[in-house]
Design an enzyme around this catalytic site. Structure first.
Site, short mmCIF file in Angstrom:
data_model
loop_
_atom_site.label_atom_id
_atom_site.label_comp_id
_atom_site.label_asym_id
_atom_site.label_seq_id
_atom_site.Cartn_x
_atom_site.Cartn_y
_atom_site.Cartn_z
CB CYS A 19 5.01 4.16 19.76
SG CYS A 19 4.22 4.86 21.23
CB CYS A 22 1.51 8.25 19.85
SG CYS A 22 3.01 8.42 20.82
CG ASP A 408 -2.02 5.29 -16.67
OD1 ASP A 408 -3.15 5.55 -17.12
OD2 ASP A 408 -1.00 5.92 -16.98
CG ASP A 601 2.92 7.84 -16.55
OD1 ASP A 601 1.71 7.57 -16.65
OD2 ASP A 601 3.54 8.51 -17.39
CG ASP A 605 -2.00 7.39 -13.26
OD1 ASP A 605 -3.17 7.10 -13.55
OD2 ASP A 605 -1.07 7.39 -14.09
#
Length: 722
Positions: A19, A22, A408, A601, A605
């Protein structure tokens, strides 16, 4: 405070974070260490990004301190074993199987049987919530774990008391078990998304060669990559990966550099040319000199970029945890005050206890716990139906604020495969494709494909020869065929001046040209290029209508980028961009206040996808790109970009509606449960009424979330039904 020149940056994966408290504890602890300048912990991914002074402290000492405060520093391989246990979904399934019969027995009078099924759910399945509550108490704070543990315990122990000592009609095992089961379902989904966050770095690490062929004194031997030093000579055989960043000393070959540039066409390498670690040698053997090794190679730097971007905090705050840290003490105070008031002025101790329990039950976090996960689950499910795979709820919500989007080129706006794009005479195509049958070069394959599409029957070439940097020569059907550059054909007695004007036009548009000669007579030119996806221009137009600034960033030449950008309607262009430059561009835009999405892709990248506020990977692309992204578009259809943005806006609005209702519900019904209205209108909530109210609130939240199933993507820039 050390200067940036004196400090270094590192990343540590931390297990055991549950959480926001933490995260705050780890950050506070790290910042208190002598030599640590900054520390940022990402709750979703578990990565901590730390800037420190190596003269005063090192990563090992930092890891020791993390262990001291109760968390686990994880190595890459340990992530799979410790951070994402296989038993979590099994515990959810067991919890569900135990909870469903409790609902069936609610009004049967079998309280003891309900007790037997609810007890393991409360103390075995729900043990993590008690542990989280203990950790929060040690930090003198509270969180969602506290809220879950307290409210379910109130319902459970009150039910136990009534099962064995009181009224068996007043039992609420269904309430405690259902809350734990639903919250655990959300935890299971969260763990699955966390697991995916580490895959990008792990996949990049797997790309690093493990050994290299060291060449000394005329002898060759295999050595571990870690033993290679700058200046040493290495041999790289066809089909092997380049082991280090280096330069060619001897040999000639084609090298696939798509992992760094994203461009599918291999690059010819000769003496003196630079080589990049992890790229794929293809056709010829090379002798190279090592220049950058170990952590200094381009691939290692890419790994660090993905790590750094993954360790940055998500934009969406953990609203439920933040509110719970204040909400739980307030609920306890209200329950305690209510108990005392009813004890002093009420009819009995039993009545006072019922009021206090009613307050705790009505304040149970079922609606709060469901508010966001339900919207997330329905939104992610709807996205999957539309071909948009969304990593987690954080990714689903982040797209709402995106105002800048980078594309891209190769494999994203384009199809990623070179194709013949001009009209070529069938005879010319027959000779060229037949001659190229002896080659496996991507350009050759595109010529052969074009001939097959025209159903041209090809002949087998004779005397095939490939000339590095020039072209190929072969004998086809008794005629000498040359296919290659204009310069090489001219050097071999086949000048191409008749076709050079046409070829210049293709070259200005960034297309690759091949000249064809038959018996030393130039007969035509073939233009080859990566073709634009049919939907690209339409999607860019829609994004601009939605108010987004659209950019094209590519590793290709400027003339290629300009041609693609013009056809797609993109004015902002960055060409010749390697991974580090793409990341730098995104950082620059972010520093200017932009919320940036990156669509790509390729392996190259991955760092940019991780650095962007919202990473969108094409489903037909590299696995590493998808692992580093928030969104994956199935099949690589660009229409999914606008769909993802529209869905994000609809889902975030739905989450806010649910959270608003859940909190308003508590703000209104907690005073009612405490008996505030009793003196005026003789109304107070019994535990069973409180349980019913809680159930109704959950149904309302769930019903509202299910409205997302009616979502339709944006069409032509106009908002469709949500």
């Amino acid at each position: 405070m050390a200067t940036s020149a004196q400090t270094t940056k590192g990343s540590v994966r931390i297990g055991g974070l549950s959480c926001a408290s933490c995260v705050a504890k780890v950050e506070k602890t790290l910042l208190g260490l002598n030599g640590v300048n900054s520390a940022s912990v990402n709750l979703v991914t578990g990565w901590a990004s730390i800037e420190y002074l190596p003269l005063l402290i090192n990563i090992d000492k930092i890891k020791e301190q993390i262990t001291t405060i109760g968390y686990q520093p994880l190595d890459f391989k340990e992530v799979e074993k410790k951070e994402h246990p296989d038993f979590l979904p099994k515990k959810f399934l067991i919890s569900l199987l135990l909870t469903l019969p409790i609902w069936g027995l609610m009004h049967s009078g079998h309280a003891s049987l309900q007790f037997l099924m609810a007890t393991p759910v409360q103390f075995w399945i729900g043990a993590q919530f008690y542990k989280g509550t203990y950790t929060a108490l040690r930090q003198k704070t509270s969180d969602m774990n506290t809220l879950i543990a307290v409210s379910t315990s109130a319902a459970y122990f009150y039910s136990v008391f009534n099962t064995f000592f009181g009224d068996v009609s007043l039992i609420y095992y269904d309430t405690s078990a259902t809350i734990i089961t639903l919250i655990l379902m959300g935890k299971t989904l969260e763990e699955r998304s966390r697991k995916k966050a580490s895959e990008a770095v792990l996949a990049l690490i797997e790309m690093q060669p493990k050994t290299a062929h060291l060449f000394t004194n005329g002898e060759e031997k295999d050595v571990p990559i870690a033993d290679i030093k700058p200046g040493q000579h290495l041999r790289v055989k066809p089909g092997e990966k380049i082991p280090v960043d280096g330069a060619v000393l001897d040999g000639y070959s084609s090298v696939d550099e798509s992992m760094m540039t994203g461009e599918g066409i291999p690059v010819e390498k000769k003496t003196g040319d630079h080589l990049i670690c992890g790229t794929q040698n293809q056709t010829g053997g090379l002798t190279i000199v090592a220049l950058q090794v170990g952590q200094k190679t381009s691939l290692s730097q890419m790994i660090r970029m993905v790590e750094a971007a993954s360790s940055e905090k998500p934009a969406l705050a953990k609203l439920a945890d933040q509110v719970a840290s204040l909400f739980v003490p307030v609920v306890f105070a209200i329950a305690s005050v209510s108990f005392l008031i009813w004890l002093l002025w009420g009819p009995s101790l039993s009545e006072a206890m019922l009021v206090a329990v009613s307050v705790l039950i009505v304040a149970c976090p079922c609606a709060i716990g469901l508010a966001t996960p339900m919207s997330v689950m329905v939104g992610i499910g709807k996205g999957a139906q539309l071909g948009v795979l969304i990593r987690n709820g954080e990714a689903l919500a982040k797209g709402e604020k995106i105002d800048t989007i980078l594309f891209d080129k190769t494999g994203t706006l384009t199809k990623g495969k070179p194709s013949v794009i001009n009209q070529v005479d069938s005879t010319v195509l027959f000779y060229a494709a037949s001659a190229e049958c002896g080659s496996e070069h991507p350009l050759a394959l595109s010529v052969i494909k074009a001939a097959k599409e025209k159903e041209i029957l090809l002949a087998s070439p004779e005397h095939f020869a490939a000339i590095p940097g020039g072209g190929i020569s072969a004998r086809v059907s008794g005629k000498d065929i040359l296919v290659g550059t204009a310069k090489w054909l001219a050097e071999n007695g086949a000048p191409c001046s008749e076709f050079e004007k046409e070829a210049d036009g293709f070259s200005r548009e960034g297309k690759t040209t091949l000249f064809v000669a038959v018996n030393r007579v130039c007969v035509g030119v073939i233009a080859i290029a990566d073709t634009i996806k049919e939907e690209a221009a339409r999607v860019v137009s829609q994004l601009r209508k939605m108010g987004l600034s659209v950019h094209l960033v590519t590793g290709d030449r400027i003339e290629v980028g300009q041609a693609i950008g013009q056809k797609c309607g993109i004015a902002h262009l960055t060409s010749g961009a390697l991974p580090a430059q793409k990341v730098a561009l995104i950082k620059a835009l972010q520093e200017q206040g932009a919320r940036v999405a990156m669509v790509g892709d390729g392996i190259n990248d991955a760092p940019a996808l991780a650095q962007a506020d919202w990473g969108i990977a094409m489903g037909a692309g590299a696995d590493i790109a998808m692992a580093a992204s928030d969104i994956t578009l199935v099949g690589g259809n660009l229409n999914g970009v606008t769909t993802a943005i529209s869905l994000s806006k609809a889902a975030l609005r739905n989450m806010k509606q649910n959270l608003f209702f859940a909190f308003i519900y508590n703000l209104f019904l907690i005073p009612v449960a405490a008996g505030v209205l009793y003196p005026l209108v003789n109304i107070k909530l019994s535990p069973i009424m409180a349980s019913m109210a809680m159930t109704i609130s959950s149904i309302c939240v769930t019903t509202n979330a299910l409205r997302l199933q009616k979502f339709k993507p944006e069409l032509n820039g106009s908002q469709a039904q949500r």
